[in-house]
Design an enzyme around this catalytic site. Sequence first.
Site, mmCIF file in Angstrom:
data_model
loop_
_atom_site.group_PDB
_atom_site.id
_atom_site.type_symbol
_atom_site.label_atom_id
_atom_site.label_comp_id
_atom_site.label_asym_id
_atom_site.label_seq_id
_atom_site.Cartn_x
_atom_site.Cartn_y
_atom_site.Cartn_z
ATOM 1 N N TYR A 252 17.013 115.799 20.113
ATOM 2 C CA TYR A 252 18.332 115.883 20.754
ATOM 3 C C TYR A 252 18.121 116.140 22.236
ATOM 4 O O TYR A 252 17.355 117.034 22.613
ATOM 5 C CB TYR A 252 19.159 117.023 20.134
ATOM 6 C CG TYR A 252 20.540 117.159 20.747
ATOM 7 C CD1 TYR A 252 21.527 116.216 20.485
ATOM 8 C CD2 TYR A 252 20.852 118.221 21.600
ATOM 9 C CE1 TYR A 252 22.792 116.316 21.056
ATOM 10 C CE2 TYR A 252 22.122 118.335 22.164
ATOM 11 C CZ TYR A 252 23.081 117.382 21.889
ATOM 12 O OH TYR A 252 24.336 117.488 22.458
ATOM 13 N N LYS B 177 19.299 125.982 29.458
ATOM 14 C CA LYS B 177 19.371 127.128 28.538
ATOM 15 C C LYS B 177 18.772 128.413 29.124
ATOM 16 O O LYS B 177 19.315 128.962 30.062
ATOM 17 C CB LYS B 177 18.733 126.760 27.200
ATOM 18 C CG LYS B 177 19.545 125.675 26.442
ATOM 19 C CD LYS B 177 19.182 125.626 24.983
ATOM 20 C CE LYS B 177 19.708 124.398 24.271
ATOM 21 N NZ LYS B 177 21.072 124.445 23.834
ATOM 22 N N ASP C 67 11.376 117.055 27.567
ATOM 23 C CA ASP C 67 12.633 117.793 27.593
ATOM 24 C C ASP C 67 12.321 119.221 27.153
ATOM 25 O O ASP C 67 12.108 119.494 25.974
ATOM 26 C CB ASP C 67 13.632 117.120 26.639
ATOM 27 C CG ASP C 67 14.939 117.885 26.545
ATOM 28 O OD1 ASP C 67 14.997 119.029 27.021
ATOM 29 O OD2 ASP C 67 15.898 117.333 25.976
HETATM 30 C C1 LIG Z 1 16.138 119.760 23.745
HETATM 31 C C2 LIG Z 1 17.549 119.728 24.262
HETATM 32 N N1 LIG Z 1 17.856 118.930 25.301
HETATM 33 C C3 LIG Z 1 19.094 118.871 25.811
HETATM 34 C C4 LIG Z 1 20.109 119.628 25.271
HETATM 35 C C5 LIG Z 1 21.488 119.549 25.846
HETATM 36 O O1 LIG Z 1 21.765 120.717 26.536
HETATM 37 P P1 LIG Z 1 23.277 121.125 26.857
HETATM 38 O O2 LIG Z 1 23.900 121.510 25.569
HETATM 39 O O3 LIG Z 1 23.116 122.262 27.835
HETATM 40 O O4 LIG Z 1 23.925 119.945 27.488
HETATM 41 C C6 LIG Z 1 19.848 120.470 24.186
HETATM 42 C C7 LIG Z 1 20.915 121.272 23.591
HETATM 43 O O5 LIG Z 1 20.801 121.857 22.543
HETATM 44 C C8 LIG Z 1 18.530 120.514 23.668
HETATM 45 O O6 LIG Z 1 18.218 121.290 22.620
#
Ligand SMILES: Cc1ncc(COP(=O)(O)O)c(C=O)c1O
Length: 396
Positions: free
Chosen positions: A166, A296, A268
């Site tokens: 994700y 985060k 990521d």
């Molecule tokens: C690995 C990863 N990338 C991107 C995101 C997206 O982040 P946001 O919810 O701050 O847009 C998340 C959200 O859970 C994530 O776990």
Amino acid sequence: MLREPVTIDPKRVEEIVAREEAEFRRRTPRSLEIHERAKATLPLGVSSSFQAVPPYPLFISHAEGSQIWDYDGNTYTDFHLAFGSLLVGHAHPLLVEALRDQLGKGNLYSLPCPDTVFLAEELVRRFAPLEQVRFCNSGTEATMDALRLARAHTGRDKIVKIEGSYHGHHDTVLMSTKPAVEAAGPADRPNTVPASKGIPADARQNTVIAPYNDPEALERILSEHKGEVAAVIMEAILMNVGIMLPDEGYLKNVREITRRHDVLLIFDEVKTGVTVAPGGVTELYPVEPDLICLAKSIGGGMPIGAFGGRRDIMSHINHSEVLHLGTFNGNPMSMRAGIVTLTQVLTSETHAHANGLSKQLASAYVGIIEEFDMPMHVAQVGAKGCAMFRHQRARN
Ligand SMILES: Cc1ncc(COP(=O)(O)O)c(C=O)c1O
């Protein structure tokens, strides 16, 4: 004492769920009431569909440290911690003080402030792949901006994304996050399955899905799409499906394959950054991606995102090539929160303490699983960990 191995009886599971749900309903009438009211003005009664969990979400009144209180006054120990955004816990006194102070000095300038520079320097110090960094407001923005940059740098449109990962909710990456088994396609050649309606067909054509922990499949995909792929984006430790660790040598292989095909590699680190190690996954595995995405926990609970990496790639962000914009980018509240989080709260001692607690919890889970011979296993890395309902570790 030896016990009989546990087998999972679906009927018994149903009974337990029904019993717990009845208890949940008994204790949380005010959450139900406000949720019923919320549904009139908010689709599903919430602002992120992740929050709409059955039978209805808990509505929260306040939180402090590891404790969180619902609208009915029940207290919980918070293992959710905002999808892993709160390694610092709730309402850390240093953050409360710093943010009160900043609020009094203005919470939004949409002009640069010195804290942006100090936070950028701290991120560059912590994360080996970072030479330059830009701030945004969420993980979604971070991956969206990093991918645009990768496309600009390579002049190509396609990206490769790992099945089950994700990366936020923009069109390019909202594919095959948790596809239905019937739609997923063969394990070594997964289909691109949009996770939402409303995503243009073009976006689907530009996202190619690769299986995790399968370097041969990645090699084949990049050969089949020779000269078309801008970047491979991945969670180096896959955390969207419990916690799935990379096989020995997998990340190194991915790095070699992407280099050979002249494709950028983006890690990521929205979930892993500062939680699996002070400097994220690249501190644990000696593999250098071209770009990384953060969000985060780097902001101690304030809205924040960041992306960055090699200077020659980041230098495309200028007035004639790549636009990277945002009214709230580098806002003084999030910047202050980031600095306090990374320099005052998440010290080496705090990281060591959090990792110790995480290990302790994981080994207690392992003890219970072994004692009762449960069909489960535990994955733990740094301050992250989870118990999964499978005997053996899943690989993809
Ligand atoms: C690995 C990863 N990338 C991107 C995101 C997206 O982040 P946001 O919810 O701050 O847009 C998340 C959200 O859970 C994530 O776990």
